[in-house]
Motif scaffolding. Sequence first.
Motif, short mmCIF file in Angstrom:
data_model
loop_
_atom_site.label_atom_id
_atom_site.label_comp_id
_atom_site.label_asym_id
_atom_site.label_seq_id
_atom_site.Cartn_x
_atom_site.Cartn_y
_atom_site.Cartn_z
N LYS A 96 1.06 -0.52 -0.08
CA LYS A 96 0.17 -0.03 -0.21
C LYS A 96 0.77 0.89 0.50
O LYS A 96 0.88 2.45 -0.69
CB LYS A 96 -1.03 0.14 0.93
N LYS A 97 1.55 1.20 0.90
CA LYS A 97 3.54 2.52 0.88
C LYS A 97 2.88 2.94 -0.48
O LYS A 97 3.73 3.55 -1.20
CB LYS A 97 4.69 1.71 1.84
N LYS A 100 0.51 4.41 -2.64
CA LYS A 100 0.73 5.58 -2.93
C LYS A 100 1.89 6.72 -2.91
O LYS A 100 1.72 7.56 -3.06
CB LYS A 100 0.52 6.17 -1.17
N ALA A 104 1.36 9.76 -6.02
CA ALA A 104 1.89 11.25 -5.25
C ALA A 104 3.13 11.50 -6.59
O ALA A 104 3.22 12.92 -6.23
CB ALA A 104 2.94 11.01 -4.18
N PHE A 132 -6.44 0.37 0.10
CA PHE A 132 -6.10 1.41 -0.63
C PHE A 132 -6.95 2.38 -1.19
O PHE A 132 -7.03 3.97 -0.88
CB PHE A 132 -5.37 0.98 -2.59
N ASP A 135 -8.55 4.09 2.51
CA ASP A 135 -7.38 5.07 3.30
C ASP A 135 -7.72 6.56 1.12
O ASP A 135 -8.00 7.79 2.34
CB ASP A 135 -6.60 4.48 2.06
N MET A 136 -7.89 5.99 0.58
CA MET A 136 -8.43 7.33 -0.87
C MET A 136 -9.37 7.78 -1.04
O MET A 136 -10.18 8.70 -1.15
CB MET A 136 -7.54 7.00 -2.14
N LYS A 169 -4.58 14.02 -4.15
CA LYS A 169 -3.63 13.28 -3.52
C LYS A 169 -3.62 12.48 -2.48
O LYS A 169 -4.03 13.03 -1.37
CB LYS A 169 -2.41 13.45 -4.45
N PRO A 170 -2.28 11.87 -2.02
CA PRO A 170 -2.40 11.59 -0.65
C PRO A 170 -1.98 12.18 0.40
O PRO A 170 -0.83 13.40 -0.48
CB PRO A 170 -1.94 10.53 -0.49
#
Length: 170
Positions: A96-97, A100, A104, A132, A135-136, A169-170
């Motif tokens: 997941k990192k 992201k 980005a 994901f 989170d978004m 965007k995160p």
Amino acid sequence: MTEKSSETTAIALRKPNKDDGYRLHQLVAECPPLDPNSIYCNLLQCSHFAETGVAAEKEGDLVGFISGYIPPMQPDTVFVWQVAVHEKGRGQGLAKKMLKEIVARDACKNVTHMETTITEDNEASWALFRSFARDMGAEVTYHEHFEKETHFGGQHDSEFLLRIGPFTKP
């Protein structure tokens, strides 16, 4: 002097480069049931598609990789081709990192959606992409895209196209 445990050693995320091609080939081989590509294909993933890919290194080892691209007819979408996380990188939310990290990037400044294909039984991938999306703050839709008999000649399970978005965007 004490040695750091491998669990606490930082994982560095970066853009891939052509020197990662063979290492990516080895990583995928160590991450069944991922479909292997040719080394040449992996070289292209690491060079031509570096802006939308991410390499994860831990103590000099390639422990994670995501290859992706922006389809020419969908400039608002990044398509995730393959996600590989070696056992040395698991249990830390690395996949997941990496997702992201990709969205980005400057190369994804116009991206508001993510797509990928997943077989029905790949629970880990379904969970990753749904997490994901959560989170978004984005919706998830999916449908059968590549059919087992029609597109794979019965040699591979059907793949479902999963679409996440829109997101910011995160």
